[in-house]
Design a protein around this motif. Structure first.
Motif, PDB file in Angstrom:
ATOM      1  N   THR A  83      20.272  28.536  -3.790  1.00 18.10           N
ATOM      2  CA  THR A  83      18.857  28.436  -4.152  1.00 18.10           C
ATOM      3  C   THR A  83      18.174  29.801  -4.121  1.00 18.10           C
ATOM      4  O   THR A  83      17.244  30.048  -4.884  1.00 18.10           O
ATOM      5  CB  THR A  83      18.121  27.471  -3.210  1.00 18.10           C
ATOM      6  OG1 THR A  83      18.435  27.800  -1.849  1.00 18.10           O
ATOM      7  CG2 THR A  83      18.527  26.033  -3.491  1.00 18.10           C
ATOM      8  N   GLU A  91      18.865  31.373  -7.464  1.00 21.36           N
ATOM      9  CA  GLU A  91      18.010  30.783  -8.496  1.00 21.36           C
ATOM     10  C   GLU A  91      16.622  31.417  -8.477  1.00 21.36           C
ATOM     11  O   GLU A  91      16.060  31.760  -9.529  1.00 21.36           O
ATOM     12  CB  GLU A  91      17.885  29.284  -8.264  1.00 21.36           C
ATOM     13  CG  GLU A  91      19.162  28.492  -8.453  1.00 21.36           C
ATOM     14  CD  GLU A  91      18.938  27.020  -8.167  1.00 21.36           C
ATOM     15  OE1 GLU A  91      18.045  26.429  -8.806  1.00 21.36           O
ATOM     16  OE2 GLU A  91      19.637  26.463  -7.309  1.00 21.36           O
ATOM     17  N   ARG A 109      14.678  26.137 -14.228  1.00 23.78           N
ATOM     18  CA  ARG A 109      15.077  24.925 -13.527  1.00 23.78           C
ATOM     19  C   ARG A 109      16.007  24.059 -14.370  1.00 23.78           C
ATOM     20  O   ARG A 109      17.001  23.519 -13.869  1.00 23.78           O
ATOM     21  CB  ARG A 109      13.836  24.139 -13.099  1.00 23.78           C
ATOM     22  CG  ARG A 109      13.084  24.776 -11.934  1.00 23.78           C
ATOM     23  CD  ARG A 109      11.802  24.047 -11.624  1.00 23.78           C
ATOM     24  NE  ARG A 109      10.833  24.185 -12.722  1.00 23.78           N
ATOM     25  CZ  ARG A 109       9.606  23.666 -12.702  1.00 23.78           C
ATOM     26  NH1 ARG A 109       9.212  22.950 -11.648  1.00 23.78           N
ATOM     27  NH2 ARG A 109       8.782  23.840 -13.724  1.00 23.78           N
ATOM     28  N   PHE A 163      19.608  25.737 -14.497  1.00 28.62           N
ATOM     29  CA  PHE A 163      20.446  25.578 -13.303  1.00 28.62           C
ATOM     30  C   PHE A 163      20.784  24.113 -13.035  1.00 28.62           C
ATOM     31  O   PHE A 163      21.875  23.814 -12.536  1.00 28.62           O
ATOM     32  CB  PHE A 163      19.762  26.221 -12.100  1.00 28.62           C
ATOM     33  CG  PHE A 163      19.866  27.722 -12.083  1.00 28.62           C
ATOM     34  CD1 PHE A 163      21.095  28.341 -11.948  1.00 28.62           C
ATOM     35  CD2 PHE A 163      18.736  28.517 -12.216  1.00 28.62           C
ATOM     36  CE1 PHE A 163      21.210  29.729 -11.943  1.00 28.62           C
ATOM     37  CE2 PHE A 163      18.832  29.902 -12.214  1.00 28.62           C
ATOM     38  CZ  PHE A 163      20.076  30.505 -12.083  1.00 28.62           C
TER      39      PHE A 163
END
Length: 464
Positions: free
Chosen positions: A424, A427, A439, A442
């Motif tokens: 995370t 990301e 978003r 991923f």
């Protein structure tokens, strides 16, 4: 998104492993596992390690016997009545805490349960000394009938040769000294070498890793090496070692400065004080990213030079920046594999877009190719890190553009240098550097168990 429900459990179950919250009302045992979602019994709670000092005595004529004396420097993260270390094999001869004898018992399968003479207050620094001898754990692997030894691998190797808090989230500095007969044997390990000491027909080799290292990235190789030393252009010491039978790999080892120049150009400054490689004979077993000193089978290095690129890329991706939990393994393997692609693009003239399309076309016919989510691979651990992972990163590159993508590649090891990170976190960095809402990207690539839609599968120039 990545399920981070294990993190509160980690803080609670390991008695404030990260040093957060308030101490308990009375001393209590540290947990016997750190709470990793894939390997919940790995590591231990109630303390953090700062340094390991491992002393070993090994006679290659007795390959199933090892004498060890390890001191673990740590700090209590709770009021601690009892704590565990991970150790497989051996007979434990004695344990002291700050020089005072401690009670000790073994618990299946790898727990060494230690009760100090007095409870340890939260925040107290303490030293645990464990003396042990006998048959090592399964990680201790003799590599020849002469008694040569290879000790490296993941996820569980360290506990097979020294007592350890065996989880990558508890990184520590490391020193190892190994005594062997003075009969041509050498010992290669992590970090910078010390001048060997010869005494009474034995020779002691010392190595110091002065940057935090995850336990699975510690290792050693004992053999009758040919050792070559040199320096990079910036003065960084290089130590390369070739075991008997691996001498043919020397031309490939000599290309290390070329590889390092390439990696520095992509990832930024090299994070450690020395570099090099250990080459063993044969072409099986694969390479492994020991911190500062990767290990390679000589045969693989000869036929697949990008193995060296891959393992050295791990010095940034996996070693300096280590996974927070084992399900974050893509953060090291996806990136090291894509670095091979980048090398082939820059050095061999490969058309990565064309290769990407070919790989995707082949994968479309194989539903199982996509069934292990990169961000949470489950018990498969590596899942698609070596296959889907580089495809994801190339698609990300075409989605956000080269400027943002290569900025991410440098910012990641700079922002998380010597620490741990989760998928995370990557990301968030990619979104921040690109200014794009990623978003959907991923979700399609890292969390789904099906092939991404064309929107995410063929971004940018991949549409051609």
């Amino acid at each position: 998104m990545l399920n981070s429900s294990w993190i509160p459990a980690l803080v609670t179950g390991s008695a404030l492993l990260l040093g957060l919250g308030t101490a308990s009302a009375a001393p209590s045992p540290g947990s016997d596992g750190i709470g990793d979602p894939l390997y919940p019994q790995d590591g231990n709670g109630g303390y953090r390690v700062s340094h390991y000092d491992v002393k070993l005595d090994y006679d290659p004529a007795k390959p199933d016997f090892l004498v060890g004396d390890t001191t673990v420097d740590a700090v209590a993260t709770q009021d601690l009545s009892q704590f565990d270390l991970d150790l497989e094999g051996f007979t434990v001869d004695s344990v002291t805490v700050d020089g005072v004898p401690a009670a000790v018992r073994r618990a299946p399968k790898h727990e060494l349960v230690i009760t100090p003479g007095q409870p340890l207050a939260r925040g107290k620094r303490f030293a645990v000394r464990v003396r042990y001898s006998g048959r090592p754990g399964v990680a201790w692997s003799t590599a020849s009938d002469q008694g040569a030894v290879h000790v490296f691998g993941e996820p569980h190797t360290a506990s097979g040769w020294y007592p350890v808090n065996d989880h990558p989230s508890d990184k520590a500095t490391f020193h190892v000294a190994v005594t062997v007969p003075d009969a041509g044997w050498s010992v290669l390990a992590n970090g910078a070498p010390e001048t060997p000491i010869v005494r009474n027909g034995k020779k002691t080799f010392g190595w110091t890793e002065n940057r935090p290292v995850a336990s699975y990235l510690t290792g050693l190789v004992i053999d009758k090496f040919t050792v070559r030393t040199s320096k990079l252009a910036d003065g960084t010491p290089v130590v390369d070692a070739y075991a008997p039978g691996a001498e043919s790999a020397e031309p490939f080892g000599r290309r290390l400065p070329e590889v390092m120049d390439f990696l520095v150009s992509k990832f930024g400054p090299y994070p450690f004080s020395s570099v090099g490689g250990i080459f063993y004979p044969g072409d099986s077993g694969g390479g492994f990213e020991l911190q500062q000193r990767p290990v390679y089978p000589g045969g693989i290095a000869a036929k697949d030079f990008t193995t060296i690129v891959h393992e050295l890329a791990h010095q940034w991706y996996g070693n300096s920046v280590s996974v927070r939990s084992w399900r974050d393994v893509c953060l090291k393997e996806c990136f090291a594999t894509y670095t091979e692609w980048l090398w082939n693009e820059a050095k061999e003239g490969h058309d990565l877009d064309a290769e990407y399309r070919q790989k995707v076309a082949a994968a479309k016919a194989d539903p199982e190719f996509w069934q292990s989510p990169l961000a949470d691979p489950g018990k498969e651990l590596y899942g698609g890190s070596y296959t889907v992972g580089p495809l994801m990163l190339h698609a990300l590159r075409r989605t956000i553009g080269d400027a943002a993508f290569f900025r991410v590649l440098k910012d990641w090891p700079r922002e998380h240098r010597y620490g741990n990170a989760a998928f995370t976190d990557f990301e968030q960095l990619a979104r921040r550097n690109s200014g794009q809402d990623l978003r959907g990207f991923f979700q399609a690539w890292a969390y789904s168990t099906t092939i991404p839609s064309d929107q995410y599968l063929y971004p940018g120039t991949l549409r051609g």
